[in-house]
Design a protein around this motif. Structure first.
Motif, mmCIF file in Angstrom:
data_model
loop_
_atom_site.group_PDB
_atom_site.id
_atom_site.type_symbol
_atom_site.label_atom_id
_atom_site.label_comp_id
_atom_site.label_asym_id
_atom_site.label_seq_id
_atom_site.Cartn_x
_atom_site.Cartn_y
_atom_site.Cartn_z
ATOM 1 N N ILE A 135 -1.175 5.092 -0.664
ATOM 2 C CA ILE A 135 -2.300 4.688 0.182
ATOM 3 C C ILE A 135 -1.981 3.343 0.827
ATOM 4 C CG2 ILE A 135 -4.761 4.163 0.232
ATOM 5 C CD1 ILE A 135 -4.959 5.791 -2.420
ATOM 6 N N GLY A 136 -1.983 3.315 2.153
ATOM 7 C CA GLY A 136 -1.726 2.093 2.894
ATOM 8 C C GLY A 136 -2.963 1.645 3.649
ATOM 9 N N PRO A 137 -2.858 0.565 4.396
ATOM 10 C CA PRO A 137 -4.023 0.056 5.132
ATOM 11 C C PRO A 137 -4.486 0.950 6.278
ATOM 12 C CG PRO A 137 -2.046 -1.196 5.679
ATOM 13 C CD PRO A 137 -1.688 -0.322 4.527
ATOM 14 N N LYS A 138 -3.597 1.821 6.763
ATOM 15 C CA LYS A 138 -3.948 2.669 7.913
ATOM 16 C C LYS A 138 -4.075 4.148 7.568
ATOM 17 C CE LYS A 138 -3.765 -0.582 11.124
ATOM 18 N NZ LYS A 138 -4.939 -0.949 11.960
ATOM 19 N N GLY A 139 -3.512 4.556 6.445
ATOM 20 C CA GLY A 139 -3.545 5.975 6.124
ATOM 21 C C GLY A 139 -3.021 6.275 4.737
ATOM 22 N N LYS A 140 -2.882 7.573 4.449
ATOM 23 C CA LYS A 140 -2.506 8.047 3.126
ATOM 24 C C LYS A 140 -1.407 9.101 3.254
ATOM 25 C CE LYS A 140 -5.878 8.932 0.257
ATOM 26 N NZ LYS A 140 -7.003 9.593 -0.488
ATOM 27 N N VAL A 141 -0.448 9.078 2.320
ATOM 28 C CA VAL A 141 0.645 10.045 2.309
ATOM 29 C C VAL A 141 0.708 10.690 0.926
ATOM 30 C CG1 VAL A 141 3.153 10.347 2.384
ATOM 31 C CG2 VAL A 141 2.039 8.857 4.046
ATOM 32 N N TYR A 142 0.795 12.021 0.894
ATOM 33 C CA TYR A 142 1.012 12.736 -0.369
ATOM 34 C C TYR A 142 2.444 13.226 -0.406
ATOM 35 C CZ TYR A 142 0.944 16.308 -3.978
ATOM 36 O OH TYR A 142 1.243 17.059 -5.094
ATOM 37 N N LEU A 143 3.186 12.800 -1.439
ATOM 38 C CA LEU A 143 4.561 13.250 -1.616
ATOM 39 C C LEU A 143 4.598 14.337 -2.680
ATOM 40 C CD1 LEU A 143 6.578 9.895 -1.823
ATOM 41 C CD2 LEU A 143 6.210 11.318 0.191
ATOM 42 N N GLN A 144 5.194 15.478 -2.367
ATOM 43 C CA GLN A 144 5.370 16.531 -3.360
ATOM 44 C C GLN A 144 6.437 16.148 -4.380
ATOM 45 O OE1 GLN A 144 6.108 20.122 -1.067
ATOM 46 N NE2 GLN A 144 3.937 20.664 -1.195
ATOM 47 N N GLU A 145 7.352 15.285 -3.970
ATOM 48 C CA GLU A 145 8.375 14.728 -4.856
ATOM 49 C C GLU A 145 8.761 13.354 -4.330
ATOM 50 O OE1 GLU A 145 11.494 17.645 -4.668
ATOM 51 O OE2 GLU A 145 12.178 16.969 -2.697
#
Length: 221
Positions: A135-145
């Protein structure tokens, strides 16, 4: 006269010792040549450009916080939050420069807190590793690995490797002195002329052995 006799005695003893060394082909090695500096690596993240764009915004430029032990690498002022199935950990520092693939490095204690099953891996070996949300200040990233526990390792140049008598990816032992003295096993040697001599351990290892990151530890093959 006493001084002269003592001097002659010391000289005779020294010559006798050196003759014994030569006779048995004993190699003299400076004690300092057995030791490597150690750094403690806290949880951090390496980012790919595509994920920088999502977390911080397109064309974002990171600000240097401080240089790290390896040439060209530096910790950034920017931090993110990482999230597992159980909880979050805030203020996870970004490390530059950017990489081709995003990688999150945590300790075993961190992994338990987050609720992720992170494997012990070499940096860059993330295939089949744990899933994690960033989670960053501008958005969110989901990593599968992409979430790993970094293995204990020693960076060194080719010249260093020759001096220590080791090879790339060799497993060695490292001895720790002090109040929590002990032996670290399965320490990976990583050889490249892009590297500066330094051993990297995580905060769990540092706490277990009472290491602050300002010590020199003995490498044992």
């Amino acid at each position: 006269m006493t001084v002269d006799r003592n001097h002659s005695l010391y000289r005779a003893i020294t010559e006798a010792v050196m003759d014994e060394i030569k006779a048995h082909d004993i190699e003299l090695v400076h004690e300092s040549e057995h030791y490597v500096p150690v750094s403690v690596s806290a949880r951090h993240i390496h980012l790919a450009q595509a994920h920088v764009d999502i977390l911080f915004g397109k064309d974002y430029t990171f600000q240097k916080y401080k240089d790290m032990s390896q040439p060209g690498q530096f910790a950034c002022k920017e931090q993110v939050t990482i999230e597992g199935t159980k909880s979050q950990i805030e203020r996870v520092r970004v490390v530059a420069p950017l990489r081709k693939e995003t990688q999150v490095e945590v300790s075993r204690t961190d992994a338990i807190k987050l609720g992720v099953t992170a494997p012990v891996r070499h940096s860059g070996d993330i295939k089949g590793s744990a899933a994690i949300t960033i989670i960053g200040p501008k958005g969110k990233v989901y990593l599968q690995e992409g979430c790993i526990i970094a293995d204990r390792h020693i960076h060194m140049s080719e010249e260093d490797a020759k001096r220590f008598g080791v090879r790339n990816l060799q497993k060695v032992k490292v001895e720790v002195d002090g109040d929590k003295a002990g032996m670290m096993y399965n320490v990976t040697v990583r050889v490249s002329n892009r590297y500066a001599l330094d051993m990297h351990i995580d905060t769990d290892d540092a706490n277990a052995f009472g290491i602050k990151g300002q010590e020199y530890l003995k490498l044992i093959k």
